[in-house]
Design an enzyme around this catalytic site. Structure first.
Site, PDB file in Angstrom:
ATOM      1  N   HIS A   1     -27.241 -19.336  46.771  1.00 48.60           N
ATOM      2  CA  HIS A   1     -28.652 -19.933  47.701  1.00 48.60           C
ATOM      3  C   HIS A   1     -28.031 -20.756  48.289  1.00 48.60           C
ATOM      4  O   HIS A   1     -26.690 -21.699  48.240  1.00 48.60           O
ATOM      5  CB  HIS A   1     -29.770 -20.735  46.782  1.00 48.60           C
ATOM      6  CG  HIS A   1     -29.395 -21.427  45.723  1.00 48.60           C
ATOM      7  ND1 HIS A   1     -28.740 -21.696  44.775  1.00 48.60           N
ATOM      8  CD2 HIS A   1     -29.339 -22.960  46.334  1.00 48.60           C
ATOM      9  CE1 HIS A   1     -28.549 -22.513  43.854  1.00 48.60           C
ATOM     10  NE2 HIS A   1     -28.386 -23.967  44.896  1.00 48.60           N
TER      11      HIS A   1
ATOM     12  N   HIS B   1     -24.371 -26.204  52.209  1.00 49.53           N
ATOM     13  CA  HIS B   1     -23.170 -25.157  51.419  1.00 49.53           C
ATOM     14  C   HIS B   1     -23.920 -24.087  50.504  1.00 49.53           C
ATOM     15  O   HIS B   1     -25.204 -24.594  49.472  1.00 49.53           O
ATOM     16  CB  HIS B   1     -22.063 -25.995  51.123  1.00 49.53           C
ATOM     17  CG  HIS B   1     -23.173 -26.929  49.750  1.00 49.53           C
ATOM     18  ND1 HIS B   1     -24.192 -28.069  49.794  1.00 49.53           N
ATOM     19  CD2 HIS B   1     -23.535 -27.021  48.447  1.00 49.53           C
ATOM     20  CE1 HIS B   1     -23.784 -28.646  48.944  1.00 49.53           C
ATOM     21  NE2 HIS B   1     -23.594 -27.384  47.654  1.00 49.53           N
TER      22      HIS B   1
HETATM   23  P1  2AM Z   1     -25.626 -28.039  44.361  1.00 45.92           P
HETATM   24  O1  2AM Z   1     -25.218 -26.354  44.955  1.00 45.92           O
HETATM   25  O2  2AM Z   1     -24.806 -28.295  45.315  1.00 45.92           O
HETATM   26  O3  2AM Z   1     -25.141 -28.126  43.162  1.00 45.92           O
HETATM   27  C1  2AM Z   1     -30.453 -26.302  42.035  1.00 45.92           C
HETATM   28  O4  2AM Z   1     -30.206 -27.384  41.172  1.00 45.92           O
HETATM   29  C2  2AM Z   1     -29.939 -27.042  43.597  1.00 45.92           C
HETATM   30  O5  2AM Z   1     -29.942 -28.127  43.995  1.00 45.92           O
HETATM   31  C3  2AM Z   1     -28.288 -26.475  43.422  1.00 45.92           C
HETATM   32  O6  2AM Z   1     -27.478 -25.526  44.704  1.00 45.92           O
HETATM   33  C4  2AM Z   1     -28.096 -27.995  44.105  1.00 45.92           C
HETATM   34  O7  2AM Z   1     -26.915 -28.178  44.955  1.00 45.92           O
HETATM   35  C5  2AM Z   1     -28.909 -28.055  44.522  1.00 45.92           C
HETATM   36  N1  2AM Z   1     -28.899 -30.200  44.494  1.00 45.92           N
HETATM   37  C6  2AM Z   1     -28.968 -30.700  45.024  1.00 45.92           C
HETATM   38  N2  2AM Z   1     -29.474 -32.245  45.106  1.00 45.92           N
HETATM   39  C7  2AM Z   1     -29.672 -32.305  43.622  1.00 45.92           C
HETATM   40  C8  2AM Z   1     -29.643 -33.311  42.170  1.00 45.92           C
HETATM   41  N3  2AM Z   1     -29.191 -33.771  42.495  1.00 45.92           N
HETATM   42  N4  2AM Z   1     -29.677 -32.574  41.430  1.00 45.92           N
HETATM   43  C9  2AM Z   1     -29.409 -30.958  40.690  1.00 45.92           C
HETATM   44  N5  2AM Z   1     -29.398 -30.409  41.904  1.00 45.92           N
HETATM   45  C10 2AM Z   1     -29.588 -31.006  43.151  1.00 45.92           C
END
Ligand code: 2AM
EC number: 3.1.4.58
Length: 178
Positions: free
Chosen positions: A37, A121
């Site tokens: 996603h 991303h």
């Molecule tokens: P990531 O893919 O770069 O880890 C669900 O957890 C989604 O939210 C993930 O895509 C994650 O990004 C994003 N995300 C952004 N901030 C976050 C946080 N503080 N903790 C966990 N997930 C976060």
């Protein structure tokens, strides 16, 4: 309590193109294709009544559909460790526009402002247990990655349950774009 985030789900054709990148890097944990996603806004843990406010605010967003192009591969480093491998996104004003509408709507619904800059991303692997040289070589070999544009016609409110290996994401509500 619900752990929520707002994201774009990716069409199946794009998922297979990303899944085709999986390669033998010892220690890398590839994100299962059903979990891919593009996060627009991480919300975190909130109460049921707040989730209802969030849903109302998101349902009020009027924005247009657009084409999304994934492009480039990189590594995310934090605290001296390479935490993740991601696929980047070709610059898109429509995407930034949608993201800022979501941010505004969430703040209006009572969520505290997001302090981090939006860096779109798609995470494809968790890499904190992989060798940095292997990761760097992989990124170098694939840095010209570019997927054909795909139409984005909705955004989604997801819930997340933290699992041992991979988190379990569930699409809770889908909001259509015009
Ligand atoms: P990531 O893919 O770069 O880890 C669900 O957890 C989604 O939210 C993930 O895509 C994650 O990004 C994003 N995300 C952004 N901030 C976050 C946080 N503080 N903790 C966990 N997930 C976060």
């Amino acid at each position: 309590m619900f752990r929520l985030f707002v994201a774009l789900s990716l069409p199946a054709v794009l998922r297979s193109q990303l899944a085709a990148l999986h390669a033998g890097i010892p220690g890398a944990r590839w994100v299962p294709p059903e979990n891919y996603h593009l996060t627009l806004r991480f919300i975190g843990e909130i109460e049921g009544w707040q989730a209802e406010e969030v849903d109302l605010a998101l349902a009020g967003i009027r924005s247009r559909g657009f084409d999304l192009t994934l492009r480039g591969i990189g590594l995310y480093e934090k605290a001296g460790r390479i935490q993740a491998m991601w696929v980047g996104v070709e610059r898109s004003d429509a995407l930034s526009h949608l993201q800022s509408k979501i941010e505004t709507a969430l703040q209006r619904s009572g969520m505290p402002p997001e302090r981090k800059r939006f860096a779109p991303h798609v995470t494809i692997a968790r890499t904190d247990r992989a060798a940095p040289e292997k990761l760097a070589a992989f990124v170098q070999a694939h840095n010209l990655f570019r997927a054909p544009p795909v139409p984005i016609e909705a955004f989604t409110l997801f819930s997340s349950r933290l699992g041992k290996e991979a988190s379990v994401y569930e699409a809770e509500v889908e909001y259509e774009l015009a």
